[in-house]
Write a protein that holds these residues in place. Sequence first.
Motif, PDB file in Angstrom:
ATOM      1  N   GLY A  33       0.812  -1.210   0.000  1.00  0.00           N
ATOM      2  CA  GLY A  33       0.000   0.000   0.000  1.00  0.00           C
ATOM      3  C   GLY A  33       0.848   1.264   0.000  1.00  0.00           C
ATOM      4  O   GLY A  33       0.528   2.248  -0.685  1.00  0.00           O
ATOM      5  N   VAL A  34       1.946   1.242   0.734  1.00  0.00           N
ATOM      6  CA  VAL A  34       2.858   2.384   0.757  1.00  0.00           C
ATOM      7  C   VAL A  34       3.497   2.573  -0.619  1.00  0.00           C
ATOM      8  O   VAL A  34       3.551   3.691  -1.146  1.00  0.00           O
ATOM      9  CB  VAL A  34       3.941   2.205   1.847  1.00  0.00           C
ATOM     10  CG1 VAL A  34       5.041   3.250   1.711  1.00  0.00           C
ATOM     11  CG2 VAL A  34       3.308   2.275   3.233  1.00  0.00           C
ATOM     12  N   VAL A  35       3.949   1.479  -1.221  1.00  0.00           N
ATOM     13  CA  VAL A  35       4.545   1.564  -2.560  1.00  0.00           C
ATOM     14  C   VAL A  35       3.514   2.086  -3.555  1.00  0.00           C
ATOM     15  O   VAL A  35       3.818   2.954  -4.387  1.00  0.00           O
ATOM     16  CB  VAL A  35       5.095   0.187  -3.005  1.00  0.00           C
ATOM     17  CG1 VAL A  35       5.575   0.236  -4.450  1.00  0.00           C
ATOM     18  CG2 VAL A  35       6.226  -0.260  -2.089  1.00  0.00           C
ATOM     19  N   LEU A  36       2.292   1.588  -3.469  1.00  0.00           N
ATOM     20  CA  LEU A  36       1.229   2.026  -4.371  1.00  0.00           C
ATOM     21  C   LEU A  36       0.977   3.526  -4.218  1.00  0.00           C
ATOM     22  O   LEU A  36       0.867   4.255  -5.218  1.00  0.00           O
ATOM     23  CB  LEU A  36      -0.052   1.236  -4.100  1.00  0.00           C
ATOM     24  CG  LEU A  36      -1.269   1.612  -4.932  1.00  0.00           C
ATOM     25  CD1 LEU A  36      -0.999   1.394  -6.423  1.00  0.00           C
ATOM     26  CD2 LEU A  36      -2.469   0.787  -4.483  1.00  0.00           C
ATOM     27  N   ALA A  37       0.888   4.002  -2.988  1.00  0.00           N
ATOM     28  CA  ALA A  37       0.629   5.429  -2.756  1.00  0.00           C
ATOM     29  C   ALA A  37       1.737   6.290  -3.351  1.00  0.00           C
ATOM     30  O   ALA A  37       1.465   7.313  -3.987  1.00  0.00           O
ATOM     31  CB  ALA A  37       0.477   5.702  -1.257  1.00  0.00           C
ATOM     32  N   HIS A  38       2.975   5.886  -3.160  1.00  0.00           N
ATOM     33  CA  HIS A  38       4.098   6.647  -3.720  1.00  0.00           C
ATOM     34  C   HIS A  38       4.078   6.617  -5.245  1.00  0.00           C
ATOM     35  O   HIS A  38       4.304   7.646  -5.895  1.00  0.00           O
ATOM     36  CB  HIS A  38       5.437   6.126  -3.186  1.00  0.00           C
ATOM     37  CG  HIS A  38       5.709   6.551  -1.780  1.00  0.00           C
ATOM     38  ND1 HIS A  38       6.153   7.793  -1.441  1.00  0.00           N
ATOM     39  CD2 HIS A  38       5.592   5.864  -0.617  1.00  0.00           C
ATOM     40  CE1 HIS A  38       6.295   7.881  -0.134  1.00  0.00           C
ATOM     41  NE2 HIS A  38       5.960   6.712   0.389  1.00  0.00           N
ATOM     42  N   SER A  60       0.507  -0.443 -11.743  1.00  0.00           N
ATOM     43  CA  SER A  60      -0.098  -1.670 -12.260  1.00  0.00           C
ATOM     44  C   SER A  60       0.539  -2.913 -11.625  1.00  0.00           C
ATOM     45  O   SER A  60      -0.168  -3.850 -11.235  1.00  0.00           O
ATOM     46  CB  SER A  60       0.055  -1.713 -13.778  1.00  0.00           C
ATOM     47  OG  SER A  60      -0.485  -2.902 -14.294  1.00  0.00           O
ATOM     48  N   SER A  61       1.846  -2.910 -11.498  1.00  0.00           N
ATOM     49  CA  SER A  61       2.539  -4.060 -10.902  1.00  0.00           C
ATOM     50  C   SER A  61       2.179  -4.241  -9.438  1.00  0.00           C
ATOM     51  O   SER A  61       1.989  -5.371  -8.971  1.00  0.00           O
ATOM     52  CB  SER A  61       4.057  -3.892 -11.043  1.00  0.00           C
ATOM     53  OG  SER A  61       4.425  -3.953 -12.395  1.00  0.00           O
ATOM     54  N   LEU A  63      -0.633  -3.289  -8.013  1.00  0.00           N
ATOM     55  CA  LEU A  63      -2.006  -3.799  -7.971  1.00  0.00           C
ATOM     56  C   LEU A  63      -2.037  -5.298  -8.277  1.00  0.00           C
ATOM     57  O   LEU A  63      -2.778  -6.052  -7.626  1.00  0.00           O
ATOM     58  CB  LEU A  63      -2.892  -3.026  -8.944  1.00  0.00           C
ATOM     59  CG  LEU A  63      -3.167  -1.572  -8.551  1.00  0.00           C
ATOM     60  CD1 LEU A  63      -3.889  -0.841  -9.678  1.00  0.00           C
ATOM     61  CD2 LEU A  63      -3.934  -1.483  -7.247  1.00  0.00           C
ATOM     62  N   ASP A  64      -1.220  -5.739  -9.225  1.00  0.00           N
ATOM     63  CA  ASP A  64      -1.119  -7.180  -9.510  1.00  0.00           C
ATOM     64  C   ASP A  64      -0.594  -7.927  -8.286  1.00  0.00           C
ATOM     65  O   ASP A  64      -1.099  -9.001  -7.942  1.00  0.00           O
ATOM     66  CB  ASP A  64      -0.199  -7.436 -10.702  1.00  0.00           C
ATOM     67  CG  ASP A  64      -0.811  -7.063 -12.028  1.00  0.00           C
ATOM     68  OD1 ASP A  64      -2.041  -6.857 -12.093  1.00  0.00           O
ATOM     69  OD2 ASP A  64      -0.043  -6.967 -13.012  1.00  0.00           O
ATOM     70  N   ALA A  65       0.433  -7.366  -7.626  1.00  0.00           N
ATOM     71  CA  ALA A  65       1.005  -8.002  -6.441  1.00  0.00           C
ATOM     72  C   ALA A  65      -0.019  -8.086  -5.306  1.00  0.00           C
ATOM     73  O   ALA A  65      -0.090  -9.102  -4.604  1.00  0.00           O
ATOM     74  CB  ALA A  65       2.252  -7.246  -5.978  1.00  0.00           C
ATOM     75  N   LEU A  66      -0.815  -7.026  -5.137  1.00  0.00           N
ATOM     76  CA  LEU A  66      -1.864  -7.070  -4.116  1.00  0.00           C
ATOM     77  C   LEU A  66      -2.893  -8.158  -4.422  1.00  0.00           C
ATOM     78  O   LEU A  66      -3.346  -8.871  -3.521  1.00  0.00           O
ATOM     79  CB  LEU A  66      -2.551  -5.707  -4.006  1.00  0.00           C
ATOM     80  CG  LEU A  66      -1.770  -4.629  -3.263  1.00  0.00           C
ATOM     81  CD1 LEU A  66      -2.374  -3.247  -3.525  1.00  0.00           C
ATOM     82  CD2 LEU A  66      -1.739  -4.929  -1.774  1.00  0.00           C
ATOM     83  N   GLY A  67      -3.252  -8.294  -5.691  1.00  0.00           N
ATOM     84  CA  GLY A  67      -4.177  -9.358  -6.087  1.00  0.00           C
ATOM     85  C   GLY A  67      -3.595 -10.735  -5.843  1.00  0.00           C
ATOM     86  O   GLY A  67      -4.286 -11.643  -5.364  1.00  0.00           O
ATOM     87  N   THR A  68      -2.315 -10.889  -6.142  1.00  0.00           N
ATOM     88  CA  THR A  68      -1.644 -12.173  -5.902  1.00  0.00           C
ATOM     89  C   THR A  68      -1.600 -12.476  -4.414  1.00  0.00           C
ATOM     90  O   THR A  68      -1.860 -13.612  -3.989  1.00  0.00           O
ATOM     91  CB  THR A  68      -0.217 -12.149  -6.488  1.00  0.00           C
ATOM     92  OG1 THR A  68      -0.303 -11.913  -7.892  1.00  0.00           O
ATOM     93  CG2 THR A  68       0.511 -13.456  -6.232  1.00  0.00           C
TER      94      THR A  68
END
Length: 81
Positions: A33-38, A60-61, A63-68
């Motif tokens: 989540g921190v990486v996504l926000a940045h 995008s990557s 979000l894919d990692a969060l889904g995985t």
Amino acid sequence: MNLAIDPGGSPLSEPNAAAEVRRLFHRLNNQLGVVLAHAEMLEEKAVEEAHRQHAARVVSSVLDALGTSREIRRLSDAAGR
């Protein structure tokens, strides 16, 4: 039955292993989540198109990692039942 080893190297009981897995998934999701926000911030503030596209790929990557991560957790929860 021992399913995992704690960070100190000691075997974990099944209930403790399940709790540790939940804790690790929570930590992983927080970190992603921190990486996504940045990445979203960089994407929004990028002046150059190439930088915006690179940040969009990171978003995008992640979000894919969060889904995985969610899928692994779902399978882990199902296996523990």
